[in-house]
Scaffold this active site. Structure first.
Site, PDB file in Angstrom:
ATOM      1  N   ARG A  70       0.808  -1.212   0.000  1.00  0.00           N
ATOM      2  CA  ARG A  70       0.000   0.000   0.000  1.00  0.00           C
ATOM      3  C   ARG A  70       0.844   1.266   0.000  1.00  0.00           C
ATOM      4  NH1 ARG A  70      -2.416  -3.516   3.626  1.00  0.00           N
ATOM      5  NH2 ARG A  70      -1.756  -2.193   5.336  1.00  0.00           N
ATOM      6  N   GLU A 107       2.183  -5.181  14.214  1.00  0.00           N
ATOM      7  CA  GLU A 107       1.236  -5.265  15.317  1.00  0.00           C
ATOM      8  C   GLU A 107       0.637  -6.661  15.417  1.00  0.00           C
ATOM      9  OE1 GLU A 107      -0.821  -3.069  11.881  1.00  0.00           O
ATOM     10  OE2 GLU A 107       1.131  -3.074  12.826  1.00  0.00           O
TER      11      GLU A 107
END
Length: 183
Positions: A70, A107
């Site tokens: 992205r 994460e």
């Protein structure tokens, strides 16, 4: 250098209206911010890139570096808008030339990024661009790679910042530009 924290906004668009939030993806407890709903609207996508361009153009950028995938859809059009080059940062094993690599924590897991050794020339002014600032692991690793090649980081720009994950803490001393923030 004085740290600059800017929240960008375009009066014509409420960019958050173009972001789809998908619960429990890619694992339970994550509320994934899906930018594909922004990307499919040409006007909103163009306005988002233009808003970031206007905020960073004064930084005298030589190259924009963006982590896959992205970061490519933010960094490449931003580089085109600024008339500068784009240096892809990819997962290890995906670039065909001689590379440098660095590992980092996500994460929700671990990964490794790579850059071509000739992607950045020593002394070039580099902006890191990505769709999302979360915990800061991907961006800190991207900064590490650029610095290993002798690049000077002049800032980092994002479509989205997840303020509650405190990713800015890993970017101390870096000017951060965010189009949208979720707290």
């Amino acid at each position: 250098m004085e740290r600059v924290d800017r929240k960008l906004s375009n009066a014509q668009y409420n960019f958050k209206d173009y972001i789809r939030v998908i619960p429990d993806f890619p694992q339970p407890g994550i509320r994934f911010k899906d930018i594909t709903t922004l990307l499919k609207d040409g006007g909103a996508y163009r306005a988002a890139i233009e808003e970031i361009r206007a905020a960073v153009e004064k930084l005298n950028i030589d190259v924009i570096a963006g982590p896959e995938a992205r970061g490519f859809v933010v960094g490449a059009p931003l580089a085109t808008a600024l008339g500068v080059g784009f240096a892809p940062i990819r997962k290890s094993g995906k670039l065909p030339g001689e590379t440098i690599t660095a590992s980092y924590d996500l994460e929700y897991g671990k990964d490794q990024l790579a850059m071509h050794k000739d992607a950045i020339e020593p002394g070039q002014r580099v902006l890191i661009a990505d769709d999302l600032l979360a915990t800061g692991g991907t961006i800190a690793t991207s900064i590490n790679l650029v610095r290993q090649l002798g690049g000077e980081i002049v800032g980092a720009a994002f479509l989205i910042e997840l303020g509650y994950l405190n990713g800015r803490e890993k970017l101390e001393g870096i000017d951060v530009f965010s189009l949208m923030t979720y707290n």
